[in-house]
Motif scaffolding. Structure first.
Motif, PDB file in Angstrom:
ATOM      1  N   ASP A  39      12.838  41.650 -55.591  1.00  0.00           N
ATOM      2  CA  ASP A  39      13.718  41.362 -56.930  1.00  0.00           C
ATOM      3  C   ASP A  39      14.781  40.686 -56.219  1.00  0.00           C
ATOM      4  O   ASP A  39      15.693  41.184 -55.603  1.00  0.00           O
ATOM      5  N   GLY A  40      15.253  39.584 -56.915  1.00  0.00           N
ATOM      6  CA  GLY A  40      16.485  38.762 -56.733  1.00  0.00           C
ATOM      7  C   GLY A  40      16.643  37.739 -55.458  1.00  0.00           C
ATOM      8  O   GLY A  40      17.656  37.212 -55.103  1.00  0.00           O
ATOM      9  N   ASP A  41      15.522  38.000 -54.612  1.00  0.00           N
ATOM     10  CA  ASP A  41      15.549  37.041 -53.569  1.00  0.00           C
ATOM     11  C   ASP A  41      15.650  35.620 -53.994  1.00  0.00           C
ATOM     12  O   ASP A  41      15.178  35.500 -55.019  1.00  0.00           O
TER      13      ASP A  41
ATOM     14  N   ILE B  25      -0.581  37.585 -47.407  1.00  0.00           N
ATOM     15  CA  ILE B  25      -0.864  36.527 -48.245  1.00  0.00           C
ATOM     16  C   ILE B  25      -2.279  37.002 -48.754  1.00  0.00           C
ATOM     17  O   ILE B  25      -2.790  36.758 -49.645  1.00  0.00           O
ATOM     18  N   VAL B  26      -3.141  37.427 -47.810  1.00  0.00           N
ATOM     19  CA  VAL B  26      -4.645  37.831 -48.341  1.00  0.00           C
ATOM     20  C   VAL B  26      -4.461  38.925 -49.356  1.00  0.00           C
ATOM     21  O   VAL B  26      -5.361  38.999 -49.986  1.00  0.00           O
TER      22      VAL B  26
ATOM     23  N   SER C 255       4.333  37.369 -51.699  1.00  0.00           N
ATOM     24  CA  SER C 255       4.401  37.966 -50.237  1.00  0.00           C
ATOM     25  C   SER C 255       5.861  38.100 -49.745  1.00  0.00           C
ATOM     26  O   SER C 255       6.067  39.053 -48.979  1.00  0.00           O
ATOM     27  N   LEU C 256       6.742  37.234 -50.033  1.00  0.00           N
ATOM     28  CA  LEU C 256       8.065  37.188 -49.492  1.00  0.00           C
ATOM     29  C   LEU C 256       9.052  37.708 -50.534  1.00  0.00           C
ATOM     30  O   LEU C 256       9.910  38.197 -49.724  1.00  0.00           O
TER      31      LEU C 256
ATOM     32  N   GLN D 291      11.855  31.046 -44.730  1.00  0.00           N
ATOM     33  CA  GLN D 291      10.490  30.347 -44.628  1.00  0.00           C
ATOM     34  C   GLN D 291      10.933  28.895 -45.244  1.00  0.00           C
ATOM     35  O   GLN D 291      11.248  28.975 -46.232  1.00  0.00           O
ATOM     36  N   VAL D 292       9.953  28.204 -44.733  1.00  0.00           N
ATOM     37  CA  VAL D 292       9.693  26.716 -45.592  1.00  0.00           C
ATOM     38  C   VAL D 292       8.200  26.879 -46.006  1.00  0.00           C
ATOM     39  O   VAL D 292       7.105  27.255 -45.399  1.00  0.00           O
TER      40      VAL D 292
END
Ligand code: PLP
Length: 392
Positions: A119-121, A267-268, A115-116, A204-205
């Protein structure tokens, strides 16, 4: 022709699996009671009675459609019960919509990362860590950024700060931790929140929490939802109810998360398109009925105490773990992890080198093995210490 990416992963294999196979080989030669295999963290307690009761009740009282397709996020009643439980722990108001039922924590993490990540993140992981994180991140073309924790395996905030770039999407935390067993304090969670919120983009954690119910010494794990805003929890009942083969867990997005709407929907969708579609129907019902049950944690604590004594009484060093199923002992000075591993193997003592968790200078021992194995290994620890002239 399989992909080059998978070919490379197949070739590197899993050091823990190899140790497990070596353990089985030695047991055939020397006998079960003469091999001290601490290499694999397979929860060995039986599930609590509530699980069998719930299964029986469901089998005896079937409802129409109970094996049918459902919403990709799972049963509303199960998600509402989880939301209520987490709300009571954190003091937040949490809606059932925050929760998506998943095929264990592994799937939960893949759903969140899918979801997050573009590419490359980049995703920061705090070493030592559960090595599957590398695969989970790379599955979604993310880049793994490893940051070492301090000598007590607690977050090093300066190092995390230096590792953050405009491409940082998430930081994975795992408390209680595999392999070190440490539990982060509320102060550490608060500090992490402050550090991440001071950045000019949302980070995000991802709180990987399969060991949250396995804590010792009267400790409770501070609820991450209370201290961190941009957080997604990944939970599973693999350890809490000893159900690793049943593959049941969830994601929960904090109601304070800046990306709450987008993330819950993403996410769903990820849960559906990555192939699990929805979490197993029966097991969603079982965990809903067993929400306040857990395995006999005192039994794990007893075995932790026995193994920890074996290690420190022989003169070796280890941070006493407050949770999870492992002790991460220090490799004696002057030896590499593999040299120490080879010496231990001479005494039929099997442990996993820290490189398998990206932290050298340490070895992981799982204490979810029989009490007899732990007791019988005491002499082996003493003999190894004698051979190495370890001072008590
Ligand atoms: C730290 C950690 N995260 C995630 C998992 C995966 O858990 P699950 O069985 O729920 O997929 C494990 C399994 O051992 C683990 O140790």
């Amino acid at each position: 022709m399989i992909s080059a990416k998978i070919k490379e992963k197949l070739a590197s294999g899993s050091a823990i699996r190899k140790m497990f196979e070596e353990g089985n080989r030695l047991k055939k030669i020397y006998g079960e009671d003469k091999v001290f295999d601490f290499s694999i963290g397979n929860p060995d307690l039986e599930p609590p009675k509530e699980v069998a009761d719930a299964l029986r009740e469901l089998a005896d009282n079937p409802t129409p459609g109970m094996h049918g397709y459902m919403s990709n996020s799972g049963y509303e009643s199960t998600r509402a019960a989880i939301a209520e439980q987490r709300a009571a722990q954190s003091g937040l108001t949490i809606d059932a919509g925050a929760v998506c039922m998943t095929v264990g924590a592994a799937c939960a993490m893949n759903d969140v990362l899918h979801s997050l990540l573009d590419d490359g993140d980049e995703v920061i992981v705090l070493a030592p860590f559960f090595m599957e994180y590398i695969n989970y991140i790379e599955n979604h073309n993310g880049k793994v950024i490893i940051v070492q924790t301090d000598d007590k395996f607690m977050p090093d905030f300066d190092a995390i700060s230096k590792a953050i770039t405009p491409r940082t999407k998430a930081v994975i935390i795992n408390s209680p931790n595999n392999p070190s067993g440490v539990v982060y304090s509320s102060e550490q969670l608060t500090k992490l929140n402050e550090l991440l919120k001071a950045q000019d983009h949302v980070i995000q954690v991802i709180s990987d929490e399969p060991y949250i119910d396995l804590v010792y010494d009267g400790l409770t794990v501070p609820p991450v939802l209370k201290y961190i805003d941009n957080v997604v929890i990944c939970f599973s009942w693999s350890k809490s109810l000893s159900l690793p083969g049943e593959r049941i867990g969830y994601t929960l997005v904090s109601p304070n998360n800046a990306d709450y709407e987008d993330l819950t929907g993403a996410i769903v969708l990820s849960n559906r398109i990555l192939g699990s579609v929805n979490a197993p129907a029966i097991w969603q019902k079982v965990v809903e009925k067993s929400l306040n049950a857990k395995v006999d944690v005192a039994n794990y604590e007893h075995r932790r105490n026995l193994l920890y004594s074996n290690i420190v009484d022989a003169g070796f060093e280890a941070v006493k773990p407050n949770g999870a199923l492992y002790i991460f002992m220090k490799t004696p000075d002057g030896l590499s992890d593999t040299e120490f591993q080879d010496i231990c193997a001479k005494y039929n003592l099997l442990l996993v080198p820290g490189a398998s968790f990206k932290r050298t200078g340490y070895m992981r021992l799982a204490f979810c093995v029989s009490e007899n194995t732990i007791k019988n290994s005491r002499e082996a620890f003493a003999k190894i210490a004698e051979e190495l002239r370890i001072k008590k």
